[in-house]
Design a protein around this motif. Structure first.
Motif, PDB file in Angstrom:
ATOM      1  N   GLY A   1       0.760  -1.220   0.136  1.00 38.29           N
ATOM      2  CA  GLY A   1       0.371   0.188  -0.063  1.00 38.29           C
ATOM      3  C   GLY A   1       1.081   1.315   0.273  1.00 38.29           C
ATOM      4  N   LEU A   2       0.148   2.334   0.794  1.00 36.87           N
ATOM      5  CA  LEU A   2       0.968   3.720   0.325  1.00 36.87           C
ATOM      6  C   LEU A   2       2.373   3.374   1.587  1.00 36.87           C
ATOM      7  CD1 LEU A   2      -2.234   5.868   0.505  1.00 36.87           C
ATOM      8  CD2 LEU A   2      -0.931   5.547  -1.643  1.00 36.87           C
ATOM      9  N   HIS A   3       1.768   3.236   2.211  1.00 36.10           N
ATOM     10  CA  HIS A   3       3.725   2.842   2.966  1.00 36.10           C
ATOM     11  C   HIS A   3       4.022   1.753   2.888  1.00 36.10           C
ATOM     12  CE1 HIS A   3       2.189   6.327   5.718  1.00 36.10           C
ATOM     13  NE2 HIS A   3       0.591   5.705   5.269  1.00 36.10           N
ATOM     14  N   GLY A   4       3.604   0.881   2.017  1.00 37.60           N
ATOM     15  CA  GLY A   4       4.305  -0.612   1.582  1.00 37.60           C
ATOM     16  C   GLY A   4       4.289  -1.327   2.292  1.00 37.60           C
ATOM     17  N   TRP A   5       3.213  -1.224   3.463  1.00 41.53           N
ATOM     18  CA  TRP A   5       2.443  -2.617   3.857  1.00 41.53           C
ATOM     19  C   TRP A   5       0.834  -3.683   2.929  1.00 41.53           C
ATOM     20  CZ3 TRP A   5       5.796  -3.462   7.238  1.00 41.53           C
ATOM     21  CH2 TRP A   5       6.807  -3.257   8.228  1.00 41.53           C
ATOM     22  N   ALA A   6       1.207  -4.393   3.633  1.00 42.83           N
ATOM     23  CA  ALA A   6      -0.140  -5.053   2.551  1.00 42.83           C
ATOM     24  C   ALA A   6      -1.465  -4.662   3.384  1.00 42.83           C
ATOM     25  CB  ALA A   6      -0.977  -6.609   2.762  1.00 42.83           C
ATOM     26  N   VAL A   7      -1.899  -3.606   1.973  1.00 42.24           N
ATOM     27  CA  VAL A   7      -3.479  -3.619   2.547  1.00 42.24           C
ATOM     28  C   VAL A   7      -4.547  -4.450   2.695  1.00 42.24           C
ATOM     29  CG1 VAL A   7      -5.607  -1.884   1.126  1.00 42.24           C
ATOM     30  CG2 VAL A   7      -3.022  -2.138   1.058  1.00 42.24           C
ATOM     31  N   VAL A   8      -5.431  -4.542   3.563  1.00 36.10           N
ATOM     32  CA  VAL A   8      -6.376  -5.575   3.994  1.00 36.10           C
ATOM     33  C   VAL A   8      -7.853  -4.981   3.880  1.00 36.10           C
ATOM     34  CG1 VAL A   8      -5.044  -6.892   4.921  1.00 36.10           C
ATOM     35  CG2 VAL A   8      -5.979  -5.839   6.554  1.00 36.10           C
ATOM     36  N   ASP A   9      -8.648  -5.828   4.003  1.00 30.72           N
ATOM     37  CA  ASP A   9      -9.841  -5.210   4.792  1.00 30.72           C
ATOM     38  C   ASP A   9     -10.705  -3.722   3.836  1.00 30.72           C
ATOM     39  OD1 ASP A   9      -9.473  -7.024   6.466  1.00 30.72           O
ATOM     40  OD2 ASP A   9      -9.405  -5.724   8.098  1.00 30.72           O
ATOM     41  N   CYS A  10     -10.562  -4.358   2.159  1.00 37.55           N
ATOM     42  CA  CYS A  10     -10.922  -3.120   1.244  1.00 37.55           C
ATOM     43  C   CYS A  10     -12.411  -4.222   0.355  1.00 37.55           C
ATOM     44  CB  CYS A  10      -9.890  -1.900   0.758  1.00 37.55           C
ATOM     45  SG  CYS A  10      -9.297  -2.715   0.140  1.00 37.55           S
ATOM     46  N   VAL A  11     -12.524  -2.633  -0.156  1.00 39.36           N
ATOM     47  CA  VAL A  11     -12.997  -3.054  -1.235  1.00 39.36           C
ATOM     48  C   VAL A  11     -12.864  -2.581  -2.549  1.00 39.36           C
ATOM     49  CG1 VAL A  11     -15.843  -3.685  -2.478  1.00 39.36           C
ATOM     50  CG2 VAL A  11     -15.988  -3.712   0.459  1.00 39.36           C
TER      51      VAL A  11
END
Ligand SMILES: Nc1nc2c(ncn2[C@@H]2O[C@H](COP(=O)(O)OP(=O)(O)OP(=O)(O)O)[C@@H](O)[C@H]2O)c(=O)[nH]1
Ligand SMILES: [Mg+2]
Length: 668
Positions: A497-507
């Protein structure tokens, strides 16, 4: 012949491997039980398992008794290897949850009991080590009922507990106390039984109770408890009787289309892949072409069936069986063979790894060998989750803990001849979307260099929902291959994601889609400059998605563990400030006799430090249980992970340009 696939599960060191050995001995498969301490058991076969005396990988052995083949799956108890347990849960017909008569219910006992309950897996408890000094089976029985589930019933009692002469004495049929306890427990889940008992208690005979016990155990409503010793053999023959009588063996339809699940992959002596699979329906035969995973087909070149000991070569295996399959070159852990089983696939049951570390070869020339070795290890254990950065030439692996790290290090050195060092272990955070963001790039409009239109909207999803991809356009409005390319790329892109971590719980919703149909020159040659390809969508999607994500915004969340710390009461005053210093937040503390039980939360990254300081702080008397609980927003500045980039350079440059344009500031 029926088959029963039985998992042996427990907290580390409760005696699973020793019990497996005893069961094989008692069933007549081996003349002498091997010993964990001597390093000669059937299931701890890796050199490392033998050296360390702990189980690292799940292993299968079998015995036949009373018309049933029992496949025993011995699992590791150390929480660093929980993924091994997770992978076998989907193939079990029943389980024996082992609890030490000395240590009683422990952290992992609780985690496993909850999971078995959630999955509805019929489970017996075996209270082991009754021969050891300090064994107190009655106390452990009370703990099982008090801490795990009230629906337990002991099928006997232990005589001379805590001595080498300890014996298991089954309650005789009709024993009044046992009869009354069975009536109480079983009628709570069976109205007909209750009514019969109220009308005329004489109609509720021991036989009728036995039938009800079998039925309710098979439905995982009640859990019989036995006790004994894996070392002296006490109670082990009774455990075999209980397993075969009370747990539901399966038959299944041998003529149905093949359906199975792969729960383990290992490499043979020549480096060939060997898949362990449970067959749910149908029959697998040597030379069959089998469809597995994402539609790939391979031919079975050889097959081993578990039947009375280790796997023996065979031509075919039917439903219920566990088989070793050779020849499935592309197979992966978790693959479905043939048609998906009716039973839902083993979903993620335990928390994913929360730590990560960069692996460096000691000799720089070993880098390619290291990469090959880690790729093989990740095949056997997909949660190792390799992340590779081509530019910086770095490889990172996900970790559950320090013991797993040591095992990876030793495996790389011993089995692959690649000595390595690790950089400092870091915590793996996740990003959650905070608002709603949308973006679209149109085909043929600047600055979009790709032949496709993609519009995406990103918004928060429910906790634990992962990434959900929705179609906001007509299914038929784009070729399926393009839609598939977009969805796959969305999932891949959200790995950072924006900070390099995996993005979770999104649609993520596809709001716009467009393409140029296949164009040819007059002489019939495909003209790439005029026709959209899946590659256009793979390149364009990350740009649109990252723009939408930037507009939605994300917040970094760190993993938090729940802990239970048991420590001598006089030390509480000294320990609490240390907890605070490590960022741990005690929620409750309860005086229990001469000890205090402190419960609370601690950031995942500090658990290891806490474990290391504990013996010194508590004169070696403190015990700590910690397990992942949830992610919470990071307080203070959000930590970011360096971007790992194996994209073509132009994609990255373009991404930076788009992000700059949208946000008015440089993209990270
Ligand atoms: N006295 C006694 N010792 C036992 C018994 N069962 C196991 N042990 C000992 O306990 C230690 C651990 O036994 P294992 O069988 O390796 O335990 P495990 O549950 O397989 O351990 P992991 O696979 O590493 O989680 C060994 O030293 C065994 O000899 C028992 O019934 N009585
Ligand atoms: Mg073991």
């Amino acid at each position: 012949m029926k088959t029963l696939n039985l998992g042996i599960l427990a907290h580390v060191d409760a005696g699973k491997t020793s019990l497996t050995e005893r069961l094989l001995h008692s069933a007549g498969v081996i003349d002498e039980p091997g010993s964990v301490d001597a390093g000669n058991t059937r299931t701890d076969t890796l050199a490392l398992e033998r050296q360390r005396g702990i189980t690292i990988r799940s292993a299968v052995v079998s015995f036949a008794v009373a018309g049933t083949t029992v496949n025993l799956i011995d699992t590791p108890g150390h929480p660093d290897f929980i993924a091994e347990v997770e992978r076998v849960l989907g193939v079990l017909d029943g389980a024996v949850l082992v609890v030490s008569a000395v240590e009683g219910v422990q952290a992992q006992t609780r985690v496993l009991a909850r999971t078995l309950h959630r999955l509805g897996i019929p489970t017996l408890f075996f209270v082991n080590k009754v021969d050891r000094a300090g064994a107190d089976p009655d106390r452990v029985l009370r703990q099982l009922a008090g801490r795990l589930t009230p629906d337990v019933v002991a099928l006997g009692r232990v005589d001379a507990a805590g001595t080498p002469a300890a014996r298991w004495l089954p309650h005789p049929a009709g024993d009044p106390g046992h009869h009354a306890r069975l009536v109480d427990l079983l009628s709570a889940h069976d109205d007909a039984l209750l009514a019969a008992y109220v009308a005329d208690e004489r109609t509720v005979t021991p036989d009728r109770l036995r039938t009800a016990l079998t039925a309710q155990t098979g439905r995982a409503r009640v859990h019989p408890v036995l006790a004994g010793s894996a070392i002296t053999g006490a109670g082990v023959a009774d455990l075999i009787d209980a397993v075969t009588a009370l747990l539901p063996a399966t038959a299944g339809d041998a003529d149905a289309p093949l359906s199975g699940t792969v729960f383990k992959v290992e490499r043979g002596p020549a480096g060939e892949k060997i898949a362990y699979a449970r067959i749910f329906a149908g029959t697998v035969r040597v030379r069959d072409r089998i469809r597995h995973g994402g539609g790939q087909e391979d031919r079975v070149t050889a097959l081993g069936v578990f039947d009375g000991g280790d796997a023996t070569p065979g031509d075919a295996a039917g439903p219920g069986r566990i088989v070793r399959l050779h020849g499935l070159a592309g197979v992966r852990v978790g693959d479905v063979l043939g048609v998906p089983p009716e039973r839902p696939a083993a979903r993620r049951q335990f928390a994913p790894p929360t730590l990560e570390t960069v692996v460096e070869p000691v000799r720089p020339a070993d880098r390619p060998a290291l990469h090959a070795a880690l790729t093989q290890l990740a095949e056997q254990d997909p949660l190792i989750n390799l992340r590779q950065d081509d530019r910086r030439q770095e490889i990172a692996v996900s970790l559950y803990g320090e013991v797993q790290k040591e095992v990876i290090e030793a495996t790389l050195a011993d089995d692959y001849g690649v000595p390595v060092t690790f950089r400092e272990t870091t915590t793996v955070c996740v990003e959650r979307v905070v608002g709603v963001g949308a973006a679209v790039e149109w085909i043929g409009r600047d600055p979009n260099p790709f032949l496709g239109t993609v519009g995406l909207r990103v918004e928060p999803g429910p906790l634990g929902s992962g990434v959900e991809f929705r179609l906001g356009i007509e299914l038929g409005s784009m070729p399926l291959a393009f839609l598939k390319a977009i969805e796959e790329t969305v999932r891949e892109t959200l790995g950072q994601g924006l900070h390099g971590w995996a993005v979770v719980d999104c649609v993520v919703t596809l709001t716009h889609g467009g393409y140029w149909a296949r164009q040819s020159h007059s002489h019939g040659v495909f003209d790439k400059s005029m026709s959209s390809t899946a590659g256009d969508f793979r390149n364009l999607t990350p740009l649109v998605l990252m723009t939408a994500l930037t507009r939605a915004g994300t917040r970094v969340h760190e993993p938090v563990h729940r802990f239970r710390l048991d420590l001598p009461a006089d030390l509480v005053g000294a320990v609490l400030p240390v907890l605070a210093g490590l960022g741990a937040a005690p929620r409750t503390s309860t005086l229990r006799g001469t000890s205090y039980l402190v419960e609370g939360e601690v950031p995942a990254g500090r658990v290891h430090a806490l474990e290391q300081r504990l013996p010194g702080l508590t004169r070696g008397e403190g015990t700590l249980e910690a397990e992942f609980d949830h992610h919470r927003p990071v307080r203070g500045p959000a930590p970011s992970r360096p971007r790992w980039d194996h994209d073509p350079l132009h994609r990255k440059e373009y991404l930076l340009a788009v992000t700059r344009r949208v946000t008015g500031r440089p993209a990270r």
